[in-house]
Write a protein that holds these residues in place. Structure first.
Motif, PDB file in Angstrom:
ATOM      1  N   SER A   1       0.689  -1.237   0.141  1.00 38.27           N
ATOM      2  CA  SER A   1      -0.079  -0.062   0.006  1.00 38.27           C
ATOM      3  C   SER A   1       0.880   1.197  -0.025  1.00 38.27           C
ATOM      4  CB  SER A   1      -0.904  -0.140   1.207  1.00 38.27           C
ATOM      5  OG  SER A   1      -0.179  -0.231   2.493  1.00 38.27           O
ATOM      6  N   TRP A   2       0.226   2.333  -0.503  1.00 38.24           N
ATOM      7  CA  TRP A   2       0.747   3.785  -0.376  1.00 38.24           C
ATOM      8  C   TRP A   2       0.010   4.655   0.320  1.00 38.24           C
ATOM      9  CZ3 TRP A   2       5.452   5.371  -1.793  1.00 38.24           C
ATOM     10  CH2 TRP A   2       6.169   4.734  -2.807  1.00 38.24           C
ATOM     11  N   TYR A   3       0.782   5.469   1.190  1.00 36.62           N
ATOM     12  CA  TYR A   3       0.169   6.426   2.062  1.00 36.62           C
ATOM     13  C   TYR A   3       0.734   7.659   1.888  1.00 36.62           C
ATOM     14  CZ  TYR A   3      -1.433   2.278   4.674  1.00 36.62           C
ATOM     15  OH  TYR A   3      -2.183   1.268   5.020  1.00 36.62           O
ATOM     16  N   ARG A   4       0.069   8.802   2.151  1.00 34.17           N
ATOM     17  CA  ARG A   4       0.766  10.137   2.096  1.00 34.17           C
ATOM     18  C   ARG A   4       0.527  10.580   3.518  1.00 34.17           C
ATOM     19  NH1 ARG A   4      -1.757  14.691  -1.805  1.00 34.17           N
ATOM     20  NH2 ARG A   4      -0.639  16.021  -0.067  1.00 34.17           N
ATOM     21  N   GLN A   5       1.464  11.482   4.032  1.00 34.66           N
ATOM     22  CA  GLN A   5       1.604  11.999   5.327  1.00 34.66           C
ATOM     23  C   GLN A   5       1.401  13.570   5.209  1.00 34.66           C
ATOM     24  OE1 GLN A   5       5.033  11.580   7.807  1.00 34.66           O
ATOM     25  NE2 GLN A   5       3.703  11.609   9.574  1.00 34.66           N
ATOM     26  N   ASP A   6       0.543  14.204   5.644  1.00 38.89           N
ATOM     27  CA  ASP A   6       0.371  15.560   5.879  1.00 38.89           C
ATOM     28  C   ASP A   6       0.090  16.075   7.249  1.00 38.89           C
ATOM     29  OD1 ASP A   6      -1.394  14.582   2.977  1.00 38.89           O
ATOM     30  OD2 ASP A   6       0.484  16.220   2.678  1.00 38.89           O
ATOM     31  N   PRO A   7       0.643  17.199   7.310  1.00 42.34           N
ATOM     32  CA  PRO A   7       0.636  17.557   9.019  1.00 42.34           C
ATOM     33  C   PRO A   7      -0.655  17.683   9.570  1.00 42.34           C
ATOM     34  CG  PRO A   7       1.977  18.986   7.646  1.00 42.34           C
ATOM     35  CD  PRO A   7       1.593  18.104   6.530  1.00 42.34           C
ATOM     36  N   GLY A   8      -0.786  16.955  10.582  1.00 45.23           N
ATOM     37  CA  GLY A   8      -2.084  17.060  11.402  1.00 45.23           C
ATOM     38  C   GLY A   8      -3.031  15.992  10.684  1.00 45.23           C
ATOM     39  N   MET A   9      -2.791  14.964   9.748  1.00 47.41           N
ATOM     40  CA  MET A   9      -3.865  14.369   9.398  1.00 47.41           C
ATOM     41  C   MET A   9      -3.541  13.039   9.333  1.00 47.41           C
ATOM     42  SD  MET A   9      -4.826  16.598   5.913  1.00 47.41           S
ATOM     43  CE  MET A   9      -6.533  15.894   5.812  1.00 47.41           C
TER      44      MET A   9
ATOM     45  N   LEU B   1      -1.642   9.349   8.196  1.00 51.90           N
ATOM     46  CA  LEU B   1      -1.235   8.994   7.080  1.00 51.90           C
ATOM     47  C   LEU B   1      -2.579   8.557   6.408  1.00 51.90           C
ATOM     48  CD1 LEU B   1       1.401   8.517   8.270  1.00 51.90           C
ATOM     49  CD2 LEU B   1       1.743   6.411   6.892  1.00 51.90           C
ATOM     50  N   ARG B   2      -2.469   8.846   5.107  1.00 54.47           N
ATOM     51  CA  ARG B   2      -3.924   8.419   4.437  1.00 54.47           C
ATOM     52  C   ARG B   2      -3.756   7.606   3.230  1.00 54.47           C
ATOM     53  NH1 ARG B   2      -6.448  14.182   2.876  1.00 54.47           N
ATOM     54  NH2 ARG B   2      -4.294  14.511   2.446  1.00 54.47           N
ATOM     55  N   LEU B   3      -4.443   6.599   2.956  1.00 53.93           N
ATOM     56  CA  LEU B   3      -4.027   5.500   2.018  1.00 53.93           C
ATOM     57  C   LEU B   3      -4.486   6.087   0.595  1.00 53.93           C
ATOM     58  CD1 LEU B   3      -3.473   2.559   1.434  1.00 53.93           C
ATOM     59  CD2 LEU B   3      -6.209   2.002   1.877  1.00 53.93           C
TER      60      LEU B   3
ATOM     61  N   SER C   1       4.174  16.406   0.114  1.00 60.16           N
ATOM     62  CA  SER C   1       3.844  15.473   1.043  1.00 60.16           C
ATOM     63  C   SER C   1       5.058  14.480   1.151  1.00 60.16           C
ATOM     64  CB  SER C   1       2.583  14.673   0.643  1.00 60.16           C
ATOM     65  OG  SER C   1       2.047  14.215   1.933  1.00 60.16           O
ATOM     66  N   VAL C   2       4.738  13.642   2.294  1.00 59.55           N
ATOM     67  CA  VAL C   2       5.571  12.525   2.663  1.00 59.55           C
ATOM     68  C   VAL C   2       5.059  11.368   2.243  1.00 59.55           C
ATOM     69  CG1 VAL C   2       6.959  11.296   4.243  1.00 59.55           C
ATOM     70  CG2 VAL C   2       6.762  13.860   4.344  1.00 59.55           C
ATOM     71  N   TYR C   3       5.423  10.371   1.388  1.00 62.36           N
ATOM     72  CA  TYR C   3       5.106   9.392   0.880  1.00 62.36           C
ATOM     73  C   TYR C   3       5.587   7.771   1.537  1.00 62.36           C
ATOM     74  CZ  TYR C   3       2.585  12.287  -2.511  1.00 62.36           C
ATOM     75  OH  TYR C   3       1.920  13.288  -2.961  1.00 62.36           O
ATOM     76  N   PHE C   4       4.623   7.322   2.001  1.00 65.29           N
ATOM     77  CA  PHE C   4       5.089   5.873   2.760  1.00 65.29           C
ATOM     78  C   PHE C   4       4.641   4.750   1.882  1.00 65.29           C
ATOM     79  CE2 PHE C   4       7.651   7.149   6.233  1.00 65.29           C
ATOM     80  CZ  PHE C   4       7.043   8.305   6.779  1.00 65.29           C
TER      81      PHE C   4
ATOM     82  N   GLY D   1      -3.717   7.603  13.830  1.00 68.40           N
ATOM     83  CA  GLY D   1      -4.040   8.791  14.473  1.00 68.40           C
ATOM     84  C   GLY D   1      -3.328  10.071  13.859  1.00 68.40           C
ATOM     85  N   THR D   2      -3.768  11.176  14.403  1.00 64.39           N
ATOM     86  CA  THR D   2      -3.177  12.422  13.695  1.00 64.39           C
ATOM     87  C   THR D   2      -1.965  12.741  14.289  1.00 64.39           C
ATOM     88  OG1 THR D   2      -4.573  13.680  15.260  1.00 64.39           O
ATOM     89  CG2 THR D   2      -5.466  13.183  12.774  1.00 64.39           C
ATOM     90  N   GLY D   3      -1.442  12.186  15.271  1.00 67.26           N
ATOM     91  CA  GLY D   3      -0.219  12.202  15.758  1.00 67.26           C
ATOM     92  C   GLY D   3      -0.047  13.107  16.901  1.00 67.26           C
ATOM     93  N   THR D   4       0.827  12.903  18.053  1.00 59.57           N
ATOM     94  CA  THR D   4       1.089  13.823  19.362  1.00 59.57           C
ATOM     95  C   THR D   4       2.608  14.245  19.066  1.00 59.57           C
ATOM     96  OG1 THR D   4      -0.515  12.694  20.464  1.00 59.57           O
ATOM     97  CG2 THR D   4       1.068  13.695  21.592  1.00 59.57           C
ATOM     98  N   LYS D   5       2.866  15.392  19.051  1.00 56.75           N
ATOM     99  CA  LYS D   5       4.298  15.946  19.275  1.00 56.75           C
ATOM    100  C   LYS D   5       4.575  15.947  20.693  1.00 56.75           C
ATOM    101  CE  LYS D   5       4.422  18.192  14.808  1.00 56.75           C
ATOM    102  NZ  LYS D   5       4.610  19.418  13.991  1.00 56.75           N
TER     103      LYS D   5
END
Lengths: 112, 115
Positions: free
Chosen positions: A33-41, A43-45, A87-90, B106-110
């Motif tokens: 699978s591939w995810y993107r990571q965005d601040p405060g969100m 990881l989303r598939l 974004s950052v992709y995982f 989850g949306t993370g904890t810094k």
């Protein structure tokens, strides 16, 4: 034991350019699978695959294509990069039906 | 439906004091639960996992977490914070059904550690 390997680690693209993010695993996992990571969100598939030749869309698939010709590789293609794809992709892999995921180290993509 | 709620987006502790990062989840299936840590500009590192064995799970670097089904919680703790613990922490739920895997972050904890 390499696990899940992503390349490149960093990339800068211009708007409209295309590129492929590579993901390879050596654990003979069916599920990738591939995810993107965005601040405060979190990881989303983006897309996932349950085996060679089988792929499906995840939560945020627009602007991305995938294919799975072998068990080991699951590349992610950006067809026409947009700044919103910064974004950052995982990439992750697991045993089919398993409840543990193994993540790559991520690709940090900036679209200018 | 499956969801993960990390109750604090930022936690600040003094070096040497206890750490508590809170996570609540919901899932229609028996979940596996994980905590990952991400240091700045680094990848995801697995801290610990719960996969239906002992409810108190010990992880790396002195971290542990307790699975409480009645409270649907999986809080992460450490008795004494170290400067190197400053990072972002993600609680993750994974379920499998019909051969398909659902991963929810989850949306993370810094975590900030003050000297």
């Amino acid at each position: 034991n390499a696990g899940v390997t992503q390349t490149p680690k960093f990339q800068v693209l211009k708007t409209g350019q295309s590129m492929t993010l590579q993901c390879a695993q050596d654990m003979n996992h069916e599920y990738m699978s591939w995810y993107r990571q965005d601040p405060g969100m979190g990881l989303r598939l983006i897309h996932y695959s349950v085996g060679a030749g089988i792929t499906d869309q995840g939560e945020v698939p627009n602007g991305y294509n995938v294919s799975r010709s072998t068990t080991e590789d699951f590349p992610l293609r950006l067809l026409s990069a947009a700044p919103s794809q910064t974004s950052v992709y995982f990439c992750a892999s697991s045993v089919l039906g398993g409840t543990e995921a193994f993540f790559g180290q991520g690709t940090r993509l900036t679209v200018v | 439906a499956q969801s993960v709620t990390q109750l604090d987006s930022h936690v600040s502790v003094s070096e040497g004091t206890p750490v508590l990062l809170r996570c609540n989840y919901s899932s229609s299936y028996s979940p596996s639960l994980f905590w990952y840590v991400q240091h700045p500009n680094k990848g995801l590192q697995l801290l610990l996992k719960y996969t239906s064995a002992a409810t108190l799970v010990k992880g790396i670097n002195g971290f542990e977490a307790e699975f409480k089904k009645s409270e649907t919680s999986f809080h992460l703790t450490k008795p004494s914070a170290h400067m190197s613990d400053a990072a972002e922490y993600f609680c993750v739920v994974i379920t499998a059904s019909g051969g398909y895997q659902k991963v929810t972050f989850g949306t993370g904890t810094k975590l900030q550690v003050i000297p």
